[in-house]
Design a protein around this motif. Structure first.
Motif, PDB file in Angstrom:
ATOM      1  N   VAL A  85       0.708  -1.215  -0.171  1.00 26.11           N
ATOM      2  CA  VAL A  85      -0.073  -0.070  -0.038  1.00 26.11           C
ATOM      3  C   VAL A  85       0.786   1.192   0.085  1.00 26.11           C
ATOM      4  O   VAL A  85       1.730   1.199   0.860  1.00 26.11           O
ATOM      5  CB  VAL A  85      -0.952  -0.058   1.123  1.00 26.11           C
ATOM      6  N   THR A  86       0.537   2.005  -0.962  1.00 31.00           N
ATOM      7  CA  THR A  86       1.665   3.152  -1.180  1.00 31.00           C
ATOM      8  C   THR A  86       0.793   4.396  -0.951  1.00 31.00           C
ATOM      9  O   THR A  86      -0.172   4.580  -1.500  1.00 31.00           O
ATOM     10  CB  THR A  86       2.115   3.185  -2.702  1.00 31.00           C
ATOM     11  N   LEU A  87       1.436   5.555  -0.249  1.00 24.92           N
ATOM     12  CA  LEU A  87       0.841   6.730  -0.072  1.00 24.92           C
ATOM     13  C   LEU A  87       1.165   7.819  -1.126  1.00 24.92           C
ATOM     14  O   LEU A  87       2.614   7.670  -1.244  1.00 24.92           O
ATOM     15  CB  LEU A  87       1.090   7.267   1.287  1.00 24.92           C
ATOM     16  N   ASN A  88       0.516   8.356  -1.814  1.00 25.79           N
ATOM     17  CA  ASN A  88       0.993   9.013  -3.145  1.00 25.79           C
ATOM     18  C   ASN A  88       0.433  10.418  -2.971  1.00 25.79           C
ATOM     19  O   ASN A  88      -0.739  10.814  -2.193  1.00 25.79           O
ATOM     20  CB  ASN A  88       0.320   8.608  -4.423  1.00 25.79           C
ATOM     21  N   LYS A  89       1.283  11.594  -3.465  1.00 22.31           N
ATOM     22  CA  LYS A  89       0.764  12.768  -3.491  1.00 22.31           C
ATOM     23  C   LYS A  89      -0.047  12.809  -4.577  1.00 22.31           C
ATOM     24  O   LYS A  89       0.119  12.416  -5.786  1.00 22.31           O
ATOM     25  CB  LYS A  89       2.114  13.716  -3.807  1.00 22.31           C
ATOM     26  N   ASP A  90      -1.446  13.552  -4.292  1.00 24.18           N
ATOM     27  CA  ASP A  90      -2.485  13.672  -5.577  1.00 24.18           C
ATOM     28  C   ASP A  90      -2.280  15.087  -5.777  1.00 24.18           C
ATOM     29  O   ASP A  90      -2.928  16.222  -5.166  1.00 24.18           O
ATOM     30  CB  ASP A  90      -3.722  13.485  -4.774  1.00 24.18           C
ATOM     31  N   ASP A  91      -1.595  15.385  -7.036  1.00 28.27           N
ATOM     32  CA  ASP A  91      -1.813  16.702  -7.657  1.00 28.27           C
ATOM     33  C   ASP A  91      -3.028  17.510  -8.047  1.00 28.27           C
ATOM     34  O   ASP A  91      -2.868  18.458  -7.935  1.00 28.27           O
ATOM     35  CB  ASP A  91      -0.727  16.640  -8.745  1.00 28.27           C
ATOM     36  N   SER A  92      -4.222  16.590  -8.193  1.00 27.65           N
ATOM     37  CA  SER A  92      -5.302  17.073  -8.365  1.00 27.65           C
ATOM     38  C   SER A  92      -5.917  18.070  -7.669  1.00 27.65           C
ATOM     39  O   SER A  92      -6.654  18.936  -7.804  1.00 27.65           O
ATOM     40  CB  SER A  92      -6.196  16.001  -9.066  1.00 27.65           C
ATOM     41  N   ASP A  93      -5.529  17.639  -6.108  1.00 31.72           N
ATOM     42  CA  ASP A  93      -6.223  18.269  -4.911  1.00 31.72           C
ATOM     43  C   ASP A  93      -5.205  18.698  -4.014  1.00 31.72           C
ATOM     44  O   ASP A  93      -5.634  19.508  -3.008  1.00 31.72           O
ATOM     45  CB  ASP A  93      -7.609  17.698  -4.534  1.00 31.72           C
ATOM     46  N   GLY A  94      -4.075  18.578  -4.160  1.00 34.77           N
ATOM     47  CA  GLY A  94      -2.825  18.936  -3.449  1.00 34.77           C
ATOM     48  C   GLY A  94      -2.824  17.918  -2.042  1.00 34.77           C
ATOM     49  O   GLY A  94      -2.100  18.058  -1.212  1.00 34.77           O
ATOM     50  N   GLY A  95      -3.627  17.053  -2.039  1.00 37.03           N
ATOM     51  CA  GLY A  95      -3.856  15.868  -0.924  1.00 37.03           C
ATOM     52  C   GLY A  95      -2.981  14.610  -1.435  1.00 37.03           C
ATOM     53  O   GLY A  95      -2.064  14.808  -2.012  1.00 37.03           O
ATOM     54  N   PHE A  96      -3.618  13.648  -0.887  1.00 30.95           N
ATOM     55  CA  PHE A  96      -2.787  12.255  -0.896  1.00 30.95           C
ATOM     56  C   PHE A  96      -3.934  11.456  -1.229  1.00 30.95           C
ATOM     57  O   PHE A  96      -4.948  11.521  -1.227  1.00 30.95           O
ATOM     58  CB  PHE A  96      -2.182  11.970   0.498  1.00 30.95           C
ATOM     59  N   ARG A  97      -3.378  10.104  -1.926  1.00 33.08           N
ATOM     60  CA  ARG A  97      -4.294   9.251  -2.195  1.00 33.08           C
ATOM     61  C   ARG A  97      -3.552   7.855  -2.074  1.00 33.08           C
ATOM     62  O   ARG A  97      -2.194   7.776  -2.170  1.00 33.08           O
ATOM     63  CB  ARG A  97      -4.741   9.243  -3.745  1.00 33.08           C
ATOM     64  N   LEU A  98      -4.127   6.665  -1.969  1.00 31.45           N
ATOM     65  CA  LEU A  98      -3.502   5.426  -1.867  1.00 31.45           C
ATOM     66  C   LEU A  98      -3.665   4.557  -3.233  1.00 31.45           C
ATOM     67  O   LEU A  98      -4.500   4.878  -3.762  1.00 31.45           O
ATOM     68  CB  LEU A  98      -4.344   4.471  -0.911  1.00 31.45           C
ATOM     69  N   SER A  99      -2.566   3.925  -3.295  1.00 31.71           N
ATOM     70  CA  SER A  99      -2.590   2.801  -4.366  1.00 31.71           C
ATOM     71  C   SER A  99      -2.112   1.583  -3.822  1.00 31.71           C
ATOM     72  O   SER A  99      -1.346   1.512  -2.637  1.00 31.71           O
ATOM     73  CB  SER A  99      -1.663   3.389  -5.551  1.00 31.71           C
ATOM     74  N   GLY A 100      -2.463   0.270  -4.348  1.00 27.47           N
ATOM     75  CA  GLY A 100      -2.015  -0.902  -3.770  1.00 27.47           C
ATOM     76  C   GLY A 100      -1.798  -2.014  -4.789  1.00 27.47           C
ATOM     77  O   GLY A 100      -2.308  -1.882  -5.981  1.00 27.47           O
ATOM     78  N   GLU A 101      -1.354  -2.764  -4.278  1.00 27.24           N
ATOM     79  CA  GLU A 101      -0.941  -4.202  -5.115  1.00 27.24           C
ATOM     80  C   GLU A 101      -0.972  -5.337  -4.279  1.00 27.24           C
ATOM     81  O   GLU A 101      -0.355  -5.391  -3.244  1.00 27.24           O
ATOM     82  CB  GLU A 101       0.266  -4.110  -5.792  1.00 27.24           C
ATOM     83  N   ILE A 102      -1.540  -6.430  -4.499  1.00 20.48           N
ATOM     84  CA  ILE A 102      -1.605  -7.752  -3.905  1.00 20.48           C
ATOM     85  C   ILE A 102      -0.787  -8.606  -4.968  1.00 20.48           C
ATOM     86  O   ILE A 102      -0.759  -8.663  -6.188  1.00 20.48           O
ATOM     87  CB  ILE A 102      -2.977  -8.288  -3.715  1.00 20.48           C
ATOM     88  N   THR A 103       0.027  -9.525  -4.379  1.00 23.02           N
ATOM     89  CA  THR A 103       1.062 -10.526  -4.774  1.00 23.02           C
ATOM     90  C   THR A 103       0.626 -11.915  -4.120  1.00 23.02           C
ATOM     91  O   THR A 103       0.982 -11.632  -2.834  1.00 23.02           O
ATOM     92  CB  THR A 103       2.420 -10.108  -5.064  1.00 23.02           C
ATOM     93  N   VAL A 104       0.635 -13.000  -4.796  1.00 23.66           N
ATOM     94  CA  VAL A 104       0.221 -14.101  -4.394  1.00 23.66           C
ATOM     95  C   VAL A 104       1.559 -15.026  -4.725  1.00 23.66           C
ATOM     96  O   VAL A 104       1.615 -15.137  -5.880  1.00 23.66           O
ATOM     97  CB  VAL A 104      -1.092 -14.614  -4.551  1.00 23.66           C
ATOM     98  N   ALA A 105       1.953 -15.786  -3.746  1.00 22.40           N
ATOM     99  CA  ALA A 105       2.865 -16.743  -4.178  1.00 22.40           C
ATOM    100  C   ALA A 105       2.222 -18.146  -3.443  1.00 22.40           C
ATOM    101  O   ALA A 105       1.680 -18.234  -2.214  1.00 22.40           O
ATOM    102  CB  ALA A 105       4.204 -16.636  -3.444  1.00 22.40           C
ATOM    103  N   PHE A 106       2.289 -19.199  -4.302  1.00 22.25           N
ATOM    104  CA  PHE A 106       2.006 -20.608  -3.877  1.00 22.25           C
ATOM    105  C   PHE A 106       2.982 -21.509  -3.624  1.00 22.25           C
ATOM    106  O   PHE A 106       4.035 -21.300  -4.476  1.00 22.25           O
ATOM    107  CB  PHE A 106       0.814 -21.058  -4.841  1.00 22.25           C
ATOM    108  N   ASP A 107       2.907 -22.313  -2.440  1.00 23.28           N
ATOM    109  CA  ASP A 107       3.818 -23.629  -2.586  1.00 23.28           C
ATOM    110  C   ASP A 107       3.538 -24.494  -3.690  1.00 23.28           C
ATOM    111  O   ASP A 107       2.410 -24.550  -4.097  1.00 23.28           O
ATOM    112  CB  ASP A 107       3.503 -24.469  -1.184  1.00 23.28           C
ATOM    113  N   ASN A 108       4.663 -25.267  -4.308  1.00 24.61           N
ATOM    114  CA  ASN A 108       4.158 -25.979  -5.488  1.00 24.61           C
ATOM    115  C   ASN A 108       3.494 -25.287  -6.550  1.00 24.61           C
ATOM    116  O   ASN A 108       2.734 -25.797  -6.962  1.00 24.61           O
ATOM    117  CB  ASN A 108       3.684 -27.435  -4.872  1.00 24.61           C
ATOM    118  N   ALA A 109       3.825 -24.187  -6.945  1.00 25.18           N
ATOM    119  CA  ALA A 109       3.019 -23.311  -7.925  1.00 25.18           C
ATOM    120  C   ALA A 109       3.093 -23.890  -9.187  1.00 25.18           C
ATOM    121  O   ALA A 109       1.968 -23.874  -9.665  1.00 25.18           O
ATOM    122  CB  ALA A 109       3.723 -21.987  -7.828  1.00 25.18           C
TER     123      ALA A 109
END
Length: 143
Positions: A85-109
């Motif tokens: 989860v990343t906190l980003n500067k939001d140039d559209s309103d001078g505030g902040f916004r979040l972005s995110g990414e999920i990564t999955v690893a499996f045993d025996n993939a």
């Protein structure tokens, strides 16, 4: 409107991002500090870290349900879910916004032919994934 099944309550006191969060039962009681990367003291949880923990654990539960529903042996493939989860500067309103990414690893993939499909199904099912897509009823009000 969705049927409410459970409500978690946490109160923030102190300086917000530099304060404390606590649930009424005390099962969650943490100091929060801005991360050193943002000029803070670090050495404690921060809102992005807490959100990443919640999203990763919820997504893992959703994924394991999708696996069980598909007849996949969860113990054999033991998924590990990482949320960024990343906190980003939001140039559209001078505030902040979040972005995110999920990564999955499996045993025996290499033995799990439908891994990508299971991850996609979990992303559609997980309430946190829905919330970050904007499917979240939010309200701000005075007590």
């Amino acid at each position: 409107m969705a049927q409410a099944l459970y409500t978690a309550t946490v109160t923030s006191t102190g300086g917000g991002r530099d304060g404390r969060v606590e649930s009424p039962a005390g099962d969650l009681a943490l100091d929060v500090r801005p991360p050193a990367a943002l000029g803070g003291a670090g050495e404690a949880a921060n809102p992005e870290l807490l959100f990443a923990a919640a999203w990763a654990s919820c997504f893992n539960g959703a994924l394991q349900l999708m696996m069980k529903n598909a007849g996949v042996d969860v113990a054999k493939f033991a998924p590990a879910v990482t949320a960024n989860v990343t906190l980003n500067k939001d140039d559209s309103d001078g505030g902040f916004r979040l972005s995110g990414e999920i990564t999955v690893a499996f045993d025996n993939a290499d033995e799990l032919d439908n891994a990508a499909e299971l991850v996609a199904q979990a992303h559609q099912f997980c309430p946190y994934s829905k919330a970050v897509r904007g499917d979240f009823d939010a309200e701000a009000r005075l007590a």
